[in-house]
Structure formats: structure tokens, C-alpha cells
Design an enzyme around this catalytic site. Structure first.
Site, short mmCIF file in Angstrom:
data_model
loop_
_atom_site.label_atom_id
_atom_site.label_comp_id
_atom_site.label_asym_id
_atom_site.label_seq_id
_atom_site.Cartn_x
_atom_site.Cartn_y
_atom_site.Cartn_z
N HIS A 384 -1.31 -21.34 -3.25
CA HIS A 384 -0.68 -20.27 -4.03
C HIS A 384 -0.88 -20.46 -5.53
O HIS A 384 -0.60 -19.54 -6.32
CB HIS A 384 0.82 -20.23 -3.70
N ASP A 388 -2.95 -15.34 -4.96
CA ASP A 388 -1.68 -14.62 -4.83
C ASP A 388 -1.53 -14.08 -3.41
O ASP A 388 -2.51 -13.93 -2.67
CB ASP A 388 -1.63 -13.46 -5.83
#
Length: 413
Positions: A384, A388
Site C-alpha cells: 500500500h 493505492d
């Protein structure tokens, strides 16, 4: 004169290894280019060959750790090759027929009569615990029983024998104290297994790892494969599997979402403008991820051929360091072992990994109608820090679209 056999430099990051198996023994005469020993490093198994011929003297035993440049063995080059044995003279014809001698009794078959080949570790465990391996379903190649199968069998609870009828009001007896040997075993982890453990922990500690899921209807790919698998095999000499479809689908998705084909380096993001896909291969020594390079430039047949070659090398323990080096994205197929759903772990420093799973017929709604379709769950774990959630979901949707409509892979849309 003695020729020294030392552990050579096999990679920039490899400093030591573990003697896995000697192919030749002390006192044997070896010829040039014969394989002497297999040394297991934290990345792959390396075969050391003889650079001279003569009589071998082993200096390091199996299981010992050896550093780069350290002496493994020596070869006495002054020794001569043993002379070939002269053919035996033909036996003279007997003067008179001797009375028939009854043949020796045939050796008794092993308990259970398991004819499948076994590794030394499996055979030793079966003997120690008096286990009939014929009753164990093997997960190895050709149904052979692996060490993991033995461990699972020994640790599984055994069904209790049916109890004799008791008086209606008799109290239940207390469980008897354990009887017999209750042994424990301790085995040193191989260099490869140690490295796998380190990398898995590293992935958990260094990346902000999340997983997103989707499901894909495999009808289109399965119909295409059914229609063309025979002519494909005749023309290209290799089978048409599902992996080449997913590799091609991944390339198109990676082009649309380039961050997934990159990685974090400190405060920088490194983007790859090429597509080297790692394909997870399970071997008896652990999970390996050899890399198929420049897959965007390869045909379906070339991809399937490369994967088949890696599978063969994995079974033979011949995957090299070069085969494992690099890789911008990884695909793992747990479905080959029956996994319905899982969360794959990143292969550092890559930022994402795609997990394929078992194809299973399930009821789904298509155009308002409930129909039965061959469905597969897909899972993508991602870092992450660089990817995204919107990108991750979009990537997986793109994979789904390409697989459900495989014509997209040919048209590049």
C-alpha cells in the site's frame, strides 16, 4: 599431485552454502566434468563438477556449512583410471545334468506393498514409526509420499477403536495414561528453507501489505483451451495451460497500472519498463520463483515452454541463481494443490503478487438467470506504500476482463 575442489563464487550475495549431497565418494575415480557434489545455498542448489580426473577425497560431509573459497574435496591426479575388467571365459559345458536346485525363496514384500519411490527421509520415518506408506495419499510427483505427507500423517489423530458395550449406568473410565514411545525429532533447516523464512518475515515487516479479491468466470478460457489444445500441442510441442493466459493478462494490466510493476527504494519509486514475471514453483526443497523474462514479447507457446522447463528443472533440483534473479511481478497458483482462497505474501522487493486458485463450479447470475459456471477466486496482495486501493482493484478487474474475454489478449484491448 592433488587438485583442490573449492566452493566457487556463485552469486554476489551468496557467501556460504550447505553440503546437500555427494554424488561421488572418497576413493572413487572421477572423470573431468562429472558432478561431484550438490551444495544448497539460500537461493538455489549448485552442482560442483570435477575440473580434473583422479581419485576423490571428500573433506566436507553432507549437512556441513561451507564458505565461498573453502575446500570441499581433493582429487589425486596421479591416480590412474581402473582398468576395464576382462570378459569372463565361457563356462564349460557340464558333463552330466546336475540335480535341479530349488530357487531361493523370494524376498518378502515390504508391509503394505507400497511400490512408489520414496526419499531416504520418508523411508526412515516410516521405519521408525512402523507406518505402512501404502495407506498414505502422496502429494508428490506421481503420487509419491513426501516428508510433509509423513509429518501430517503422524500428527493426525487416529480413529479410536469401537468400544465394547458397557452397562447403561457404568461411569465412563478415565483416559489411560499415554503408553509407548512419545518421540520428538529435531532437524536443521536447509539453507533454502532458512532464506524462504527470512524473506516471508521481511515482506511482513517492510511492506504495508493488503489483499484484494475478485472472482473470474473461466468458461471462455476453458472453451478456447478445449478447442485448440490438441492442435496447439501438435504445432508447438508444448501443452496449453491456464498460466500463459494469466501471464498475458497480467502484462496488459501492468501496462495500465505501472506502479504495480515497480517497487519502493527508500524515498524513491522504481518503475520497470519491462515485464519479468516470476512463476512460483513448488519443489521438494521448498517454494522457488523462477522468472520468465520479457513476457510481453513472448507468444503463448514460448511462455508455456518456459514454465514447463522451470517445472522440470525444479523437480530435478536444477533451478539456478540466474533463473531466480530479478522479477517485477509474481503469479502463484495455489489451485494446483486444491486451495480455494488464500492471501499470497509479497516477493520482496516487488510490490504485488497475484494468487490463482482452484476452479470450482458454482451458481452465478448471468443476465438475470442462475447458471452454473466454472469460477476461480483471484487474490492480489500489494504494497500500500506504492499501490493505492483504487489501482489494486482496477488491476484485478482488468485481469478478470481479460480472462473472461480472452479475445482481448489477442487484440490488446
Amino acid at each position: 599431485m592433488a587438485f583442490e575442489v573449492r566452493f566457487p563464487v556463485v552469486g554476489e550475495s551468496v557467501q556460504e552454502g550447505q553440503v546437500y549431497k555427494w554424488r561421488k565418494k572418497t576413493g572413487e575415480f572421477v572423470k573431468r566434468d562429472e558432478v561431484l557434489v550438490e551444495v544448497e545455498t539460500d537461493k538455489a542448489t549448485v552442482e560442483i563438477v570435477a575440473e580434473a580426473e583422479g581419485t576423490l577425497t571428500v573433506q566436507k560431509n553432507e549437512g556441513e556449512t561451507i564458505a565461498v573459497g573453502e575446500l570441499l574435496a581433493s582429487i589425486d591426479t596421479s591416480a590412474k583410471a581402473p582398468a576395464a575388467a576382462a570378459p569372463a571365459a565361457p563356462a564349460a559345458a557340464p558333463k552330466a545334468a546336475a540335480p535341479a536346485v530349488p530357487p531361493p525363496p523370494a524376498p518378502k514384500a515390504a508391509p503394505g506393498g507400497d511400490s512408489r519411490p520414496q526419499s531416504p527421509a520418508v523411508a526412515r520415518m516410516a521405519a521408525e514409526h512402523q507406518v505402512d506408506t501404502a495407506a498414505i495419499a502422496g502429494s508428490g510427483r506421481g503420487g509419491r509420499v513426501t516428508k510433509d505427507d509423513m509429518v501430517a500423517h503422524l500428527e493426525s489423530p487416529k480413529p479410536a477403536a469401537p468400544a465394547a458395550a458397557a452397562a447403561p449406568k457404568a461411569p465412563a473410565p478415565l483416559p489411560a495414561a499415554p503408553s509407548g514411545a512419545r518421540t520428538e525429532r529435531r532437524e536443521k533447516m536447509s539453507r533454502l528453507r532458512q532464506r524462504i523464512a527470512e524473506r516471508l518475515v521481511e515482506a511482513q515487516h517492510t511492506a504495508a501489505m493488503l489483499t484484494t479479491f475478485n472472482e473470474v468466470d473461466m468458461s471462455g478460457v476453458m472453451e478456447l483451451r478445449k478447442r485448440y489444445k490438441d492442435p496447439f500441442k501438435e504445432v508447438h510441442g508444448v501443452g496449453l495451460g491456464f498460466m500463459s493466459f494469466f501471464v498475458k493478462a497480467a502484462v496488459q494490466a501492468l501496462k495500465q497500472f505501472p506502479a504495480i510493476n515497480g517497487y519502493v527504494d527508500g524515498t524513491d519509486i522504481v518503475y520497470h519498463d519491462y515485464y519479468d514475471i516470476g512463476v512460483a514453483v513448488s519443489t521438494e526443497r521448498g517454494l522457488m520463483v523462477p522468472v520468465v523474462r520479457d513476457v510481453d514479447k513472448l507468444s503463448f507457446a514460448q511462455i508455456e515452454g518456459a514454465i514447463a522447463d522451470y517445472a522440470k528443472k525444479g523437480r530435478e533440483g536444477k533451478i539456478s541463481l540466474d533463473d531466480l534473479t530479478g522479477g517485477t511481478f509474481t503469479i502463484s497458483n495455489g489451485g494446483t494443490f486444491g486451495s480455494l482462497l488464500s492471501t499470497p505474501i509479497l516477493n520482496p522487493p516487488q510490490s504485488a503478487i497475484l494468487g490463482m486458485h482452484k476452479i470450482e463450479e458454482r451458481p452465478v447470475v448471468v443476465n438475470g438467470q442462475i447458471v452454473i459456471r466454472p469460477m476461480m477466486y483471484l487474490a492480489m496482495s500489494y504494497d500500500h506504500r506504492i499501490v493505492d486501493g483504487k489501482e489494486a482493484v482496477g488491476f484485478l478487474v482488468k485481469i478478470k476482463e481479460n480472462i473472461e474475454d480472452p479475445a482481448r489478449l489477442l487484440l490488446g484491448v
